[in-house]
Scaffold this active site. Sequence first.
Site, PDB file in Angstrom:
ATOM      1  N   ASP A 284      13.371  -8.683  -5.896  1.00  0.00           N
ATOM      2  CA  ASP A 284      12.216  -9.047  -6.713  1.00  0.00           C
ATOM      3  C   ASP A 284      10.884  -8.792  -5.999  1.00  0.00           C
ATOM      4  O   ASP A 284      10.551  -9.478  -5.037  1.00  0.00           O
ATOM      5  CB  ASP A 284      12.334 -10.535  -7.088  1.00  0.00           C
ATOM      6  CG  ASP A 284      11.144 -11.000  -7.894  1.00  0.00           C
ATOM      7  OD1 ASP A 284      10.399 -10.147  -8.420  1.00  0.00           O
ATOM      8  OD2 ASP A 284      10.951 -12.237  -7.993  1.00  0.00           O
ATOM      9  N   GLY A 285      10.145  -7.811  -6.502  1.00  0.00           N
ATOM     10  CA  GLY A 285       8.782  -7.584  -6.020  1.00  0.00           C
ATOM     11  C   GLY A 285       8.680  -6.478  -4.987  1.00  0.00           C
ATOM     12  O   GLY A 285       9.635  -6.139  -4.292  1.00  0.00           O
ATOM     13  N   GLY A 286       7.488  -5.874  -4.941  1.00  0.00           N
ATOM     14  CA  GLY A 286       7.203  -4.887  -3.908  1.00  0.00           C
ATOM     15  C   GLY A 286       7.572  -3.465  -4.268  1.00  0.00           C
ATOM     16  O   GLY A 286       7.430  -2.566  -3.441  1.00  0.00           O
TER      17      GLY A 286
ATOM     18  N   SER B 260       4.936  11.701   4.820  1.00  0.00           N
ATOM     19  CA  SER B 260       5.662  11.568   3.549  1.00  0.00           C
ATOM     20  C   SER B 260       4.742  11.671   2.343  1.00  0.00           C
ATOM     21  O   SER B 260       5.177  11.980   1.239  1.00  0.00           O
ATOM     22  CB  SER B 260       6.362  10.207   3.479  1.00  0.00           C
ATOM     23  OG  SER B 260       7.215  10.061   4.580  1.00  0.00           O
TER      24      SER B 260
ATOM     25  N   TYR C 243      -3.446  -8.100 -14.751  1.00  0.00           N
ATOM     26  CA  TYR C 243      -2.190  -8.468 -14.074  1.00  0.00           C
ATOM     27  C   TYR C 243      -2.537  -9.606 -13.124  1.00  0.00           C
ATOM     28  O   TYR C 243      -3.538  -9.534 -12.413  1.00  0.00           O
ATOM     29  CB  TYR C 243      -1.646  -7.279 -13.282  1.00  0.00           C
ATOM     30  CG  TYR C 243      -0.340  -7.585 -12.551  1.00  0.00           C
ATOM     31  CD1 TYR C 243       0.752  -8.087 -13.241  1.00  0.00           C
ATOM     32  CD2 TYR C 243      -0.206  -7.363 -11.182  1.00  0.00           C
ATOM     33  CE1 TYR C 243       1.951  -8.360 -12.586  1.00  0.00           C
ATOM     34  CE2 TYR C 243       0.988  -7.628 -10.516  1.00  0.00           C
ATOM     35  CZ  TYR C 243       2.069  -8.122 -11.230  1.00  0.00           C
ATOM     36  OH  TYR C 243       3.253  -8.391 -10.590  1.00  0.00           O
TER      37      TYR C 243
ATOM     38  N   CYS D 101       0.861 -11.004  -4.952  1.00  0.00           N
ATOM     39  CA  CYS D 101       1.206 -12.164  -4.122  1.00  0.00           C
ATOM     40  C   CYS D 101       0.287 -12.263  -2.920  1.00  0.00           C
ATOM     41  O   CYS D 101      -0.027 -11.257  -2.305  1.00  0.00           O
ATOM     42  CB  CYS D 101       2.617 -12.031  -3.548  1.00  0.00           C
ATOM     43  SG  CYS D 101       3.876 -11.826  -4.775  1.00  0.00           S
TER      44      CYS D 101
ATOM     45  N   GLY E  22       6.928 -13.067  -1.161  1.00  0.00           N
ATOM     46  CA  GLY E  22       5.658 -12.450  -0.786  1.00  0.00           C
ATOM     47  C   GLY E  22       5.515 -10.940  -0.856  1.00  0.00           C
ATOM     48  O   GLY E  22       4.458 -10.434  -0.491  1.00  0.00           O
TER      49      GLY E  22
HETATM   50  P1  XMP Z   1       5.543  -6.642  -8.199  1.00  0.00           P
HETATM   51  O1  XMP Z   1       5.297  -6.097  -6.827  1.00  0.00           O
HETATM   52  O2  XMP Z   1       6.535  -5.835  -8.964  1.00  0.00           O
HETATM   53  O3  XMP Z   1       6.196  -8.096  -7.953  1.00  0.00           O
HETATM   54  O4  XMP Z   1       4.279  -6.863  -8.945  1.00  0.00           O
HETATM   55  C1  XMP Z   1       6.547  -8.977  -9.000  1.00  0.00           C
HETATM   56  C2  XMP Z   1       7.008 -10.298  -8.406  1.00  0.00           C
HETATM   57  O5  XMP Z   1       5.965 -10.957  -7.702  1.00  0.00           O
HETATM   58  C3  XMP Z   1       6.273 -12.345  -7.600  1.00  0.00           C
HETATM   59  N1  XMP Z   1       5.074 -13.127  -7.922  1.00  0.00           N
HETATM   60  C4  XMP Z   1       4.335 -13.837  -7.044  1.00  0.00           C
HETATM   61  N2  XMP Z   1       4.526 -14.088  -5.731  1.00  0.00           N
HETATM   62  N3  XMP Z   1       2.523 -15.360  -5.677  1.00  0.00           N
HETATM   63  C5  XMP Z   1       3.608 -14.847  -5.033  1.00  0.00           C
HETATM   64  O6  XMP Z   1       3.760 -15.059  -3.821  1.00  0.00           O
HETATM   65  C6  XMP Z   1       2.283 -15.162  -7.007  1.00  0.00           C
HETATM   66  O7  XMP Z   1       1.271 -15.620  -7.547  1.00  0.00           O
HETATM   67  C7  XMP Z   1       3.237 -14.370  -7.714  1.00  0.00           C
HETATM   68  N4  XMP Z   1       3.333 -13.976  -9.008  1.00  0.00           N
HETATM   69  C8  XMP Z   1       4.468 -13.224  -9.104  1.00  0.00           C
HETATM   70  C9  XMP Z   1       7.387 -12.623  -8.569  1.00  0.00           C
HETATM   71  O8  XMP Z   1       8.562 -12.818  -7.812  1.00  0.00           O
HETATM   72  C10 XMP Z   1       7.424 -11.344  -9.407  1.00  0.00           C
HETATM   73  O9  XMP Z   1       8.669 -11.108  -9.999  1.00  0.00           O
END
Ligand code: XMP
Length: 478
Positions: free
Chosen positions: A341-343, A471, A388, A308, A303
């Site tokens: 992964d993500g964030g 910041s 995106y 997400c 998440g």
């Molecule tokens: P960022 O923040 O870099 O994150 O755009 C990329 C990651 O987001 C995840 N991802 C999802 N998670 N629903 C979710 O809960 C989604 O529809 C979704 N699409 C992508 C995934 O882990 C990716 O690498």
Amino acid sequence: MTPKKEPFRLALSYDDVLLVPHYSDIPSRKQINLTTMFSKRIRLNIPVVSANMDTVTGAEMAIHMARQGGMGIIHRFQSAEEEANEVHLVKRSENIFIPDPITLNKEATLREALALMERNHVTGVIVISSDRSIEGILTARDVRFKTDLNASIKSLMTPKEKVILAKQNITSEEALKILDKNKIEKLPLIDAKGKLCGLITATDYKKTKENPRASKDKHGRLLVGAAIGVKDGMERAGLLVKAGADALIIDIAHGHHNTCIGLVKKLKKEFPSVDIVAGNVATREGTLALIKAGADAVKVGIGPGAACSTRIVAGAGVPQLTAVMESVAVAQKFKVPIIADGGIKNSGDLAKAIATGAGTAMIGNLFSGCKESPGEYYIEGGEAFKIYRGLASRDASADMAIRGGGDSEKQNRAPEGIGYRVTFKGEVRKILAGLIDGLQSGMSYTGAKNLKEFYQKAEFVRITDAGMRESKPRSHQI
Ligand code: XMP
């Protein structure tokens, strides 16, 4: 099991902390080494991979990520054959020695030759007979001013008498000399029986020189990973491995699940030559379960991604800094790298993610909207945009049903992702350079000249909302 309620554990996000500056004796950021492990056997030169999302990573993005020292993970929102073809394109893209050059027989027409070249992104084909003897070579130069598409390539090609050939076991230095001396672009290789067995191209030498940091396999080909789901995981994996994928990434929203654990075990047994990455998880227990099943790297993040909505829709997830730190603590004992992964919203977040001890960070949003991400840009109000979207968004699910590759049960009424437009950002190389400079700066403030030291020396302080406000850059206000 008793539900874990009060007292609540505290879990933090990247924005909740800062890296404490420490004594440093690093003369220049450029001397900082960013070599890292993506998975047990895959080493990268920068700790960044592009997300397996259909608006982020296809062959083109993967090629550029690997050229810069990272790696791309091809998305699975397409048929298994299409995904395997994308892997194939990456593996062929920058290969000093090409073992299976594109060939044609001399009866083919110019139309067929051009289509073949376009499909395979090559500028020439070798013309061979049925027993692989070389008949000639057809390059862009031979066809530049030709307009009769029905002409046989026999009449257009450079015939075998004029083709410069080399023996199979030629060294790269010798090959380079021949290419240079004869001012040619392509050097076909022949075996002891005089049959075609490979090709060396000048373009690939040039690319190698231009990208000294590129991530490559032992044959000099760019590294690439490919995503698989649960439904057709094993069959898809077979095609992807055959196409040359270096790692298979199990792409499941909730990886701490018996289906994911089972799939890891099966994949490890069936495909011992590639690294198996499993996820996503957000806890120590989830990480441990996947490692015990045999995972060569674990992907962490439930998440935090920009597209997400899992935490809003399902109320489930763990703030990313804590999720990654707890997973790293477990995975380190087994020497299994963690992928955060993500964030990642900026280079500061990347520095924090890597300071936790994660081997790499996976990025989606920041790479979306780049020239190399799949999809065309469009103009609105004089500005260029691309799309995106989350993999679990309604849009993506609907497309998946048509294109194949998804798990159709995902087409539910509570999508866990959203889609939006992003400003067209140009070349990913430039975005990546900014991220890497920022990461190196964070390491320099910590006094770390490599990622091992960064992990050992990094100290986080927790900040308040006021700390976060302080910041951020502010315009002058009274
Ligand atoms: P960022 O923040 O870099 O994150 O755009 C990329 C990651 O987001 C995840 N991802 C999802 N998670 N629903 C979710 O809960 C989604 O529809 C979704 N699409 C992508 C995934 O882990 C990716 O690498």
